[in-house]
Design an enzyme around this catalytic site. Sequence first.
Site, mmCIF file in Angstrom:
data_model
loop_
_atom_site.group_PDB
_atom_site.id
_atom_site.type_symbol
_atom_site.label_atom_id
_atom_site.label_comp_id
_atom_site.label_asym_id
_atom_site.label_seq_id
_atom_site.Cartn_x
_atom_site.Cartn_y
_atom_site.Cartn_z
ATOM 1 N N GLY A 150 0.846 -1.201 0.000
ATOM 2 C CA GLY A 150 0.000 0.000 0.000
ATOM 3 C C GLY A 150 0.878 1.247 0.000
ATOM 4 N N ARG A 151 0.393 2.292 0.683
ATOM 5 C CA ARG A 151 1.120 3.571 0.685
ATOM 6 C C ARG A 151 2.531 3.394 1.241
ATOM 7 N NH1 ARG A 151 -4.459 5.643 2.682
ATOM 8 N NH2 ARG A 151 -3.925 4.130 4.281
ATOM 9 N N ILE A 152 2.654 2.764 2.412
ATOM 10 C CA ILE A 152 3.986 2.619 3.025
ATOM 11 C C ILE A 152 4.779 1.525 2.303
ATOM 12 C CG2 ILE A 152 5.255 2.182 5.168
ATOM 13 C CD1 ILE A 152 2.684 3.066 6.692
ATOM 14 N N ARG A 172 -4.410 -8.943 -1.017
ATOM 15 C CA ARG A 172 -5.622 -9.682 -1.402
ATOM 16 C C ARG A 172 -5.804 -9.699 -2.908
ATOM 17 N NH1 ARG A 172 -9.309 -6.279 2.482
ATOM 18 N NH2 ARG A 172 -7.880 -4.776 1.534
ATOM 19 N N ARG A 229 1.532 -4.470 12.479
ATOM 20 C CA ARG A 229 0.913 -4.625 13.793
ATOM 21 C C ARG A 229 1.342 -5.972 14.365
ATOM 22 N NH1 ARG A 229 0.094 -0.014 13.958
ATOM 23 N NH2 ARG A 229 -1.856 1.147 14.077
ATOM 24 N N GLU A 258 1.465 -4.869 23.189
ATOM 25 C CA GLU A 258 2.295 -3.697 23.511
ATOM 26 C C GLU A 258 1.781 -2.991 24.763
ATOM 27 O OE1 GLU A 258 2.447 -1.277 19.960
ATOM 28 O OE2 GLU A 258 3.234 -2.944 18.793
ATOM 29 N N HIS A 276 7.847 0.210 18.930
ATOM 30 C CA HIS A 276 6.843 0.838 18.037
ATOM 31 C C HIS A 276 7.233 2.293 17.706
ATOM 32 C CE1 HIS A 276 2.355 0.551 16.779
ATOM 33 N NE2 HIS A 276 3.000 1.389 16.002
#
Length: 317
Positions: A150-152, A172, A229, A258, A276
Amino acid sequence: MADILLVSNMMPHIQQALEARHTLHRLYEASDPKAFLAGVADKVTGIATMGKADAAMIDALPNLEIISSFGVGYDGVNAAHAASRKVMVTNTPDVLNDDVANMAVMMLLNCSRRFCEWERYARAGEWEKAGDPPLACAINGRKVGILGLGRIGQDITRKLQAFGCQIVYHGRRKQDDQPYPYFDNLVAMARDVDFLIAICPGGEATRGIVNAEVLAALGPEGTFINVARGSVHDEDALIDALETGKLGYAGLDVFAAEPRIPERLRKLDNVALQPHQGSATVETRKAMGDLVAKNLLAWFDAKPALTPVPECAHLNR
Ligand code: NAP
Ligand code: 8YV
């Protein structure tokens, strides 16, 4: 003037921007949060949150119009429930791509060159006592699998090309505008690559998708990097694989519970750990905070929200 619920203590510039024009109700300061919420419930029309707003909170606020969440990942906000209640949800995309991608690249370099390990070795005086450490591995020409282009993810690939890495990806669906080979199966991709980088959303759809089978496919020479995550990996399976050498190395910025990092993981040499920190620069956190405030300010000026999440895009003005 709107009444905005501040769920947690957010950066001062967010609070100042909101407080200049609206009334803030600080839930995190309440000694009895339930009673506090009940006391302001009827007047609250907006929420500012560090990524958390469950269905119970949304239902407790009958006049709620908008939830502005800090962070691009909003797996802690029940956006589907908000949408069903016609409540807008916004997040903070794009402004953090560069720094989070840098964290992924830093992890990859760190793991391949065993930077943390040899740093500990140097500090402990081992170089003098035991001589040079074993050789590390080059990344030029190595294959990197991106879980979540995606964006990152796309920013990571742009940066990794400068290091001569080959890129493949899994998501997907195949993205026709992307030049990289697509794998529709995560295990097959893990088998084919040297490094697997997770940068997909968290939440139920991706819970534990990096499981024992994927880690075994990555193998003793493979490295798993998670900047997405902690829910995306099966943490017990990951620790087992690292302890037994079934997986070579891991670079982790995120964890299942976390801020707790299991002691078994902290003891391992073949893992690089960060608390994080993907987006944690002054500049990026400032930009994320600006977006949190701007979404609320625009909405309460009867203007469109700047960055609605996909589930709520149809609710925008
Ligand atoms: P994005 O643009 O929405 O990209 C997410 C990518 O994940 C998409 O390419 C999507 O492709 C894929 N994806 C979604 N659901 C999937 C599934 N069930 N299985 C496999 N792939 C899936 O999001 P982004 O802005 O790049 O951010 C990605 C995530 O990074 C955030 O949600 C957040 O959890 C995490 N993050 C972490 C940090 C940190 O500090 N470590 C900082 C920022 C963000 P398809 O739609 O084709 O599946
Ligand atoms: C933040 C993130 O550290 O944007 C995200 O999804 O995980 C990080 O940028 C987090 O949101 C702050 O709580």
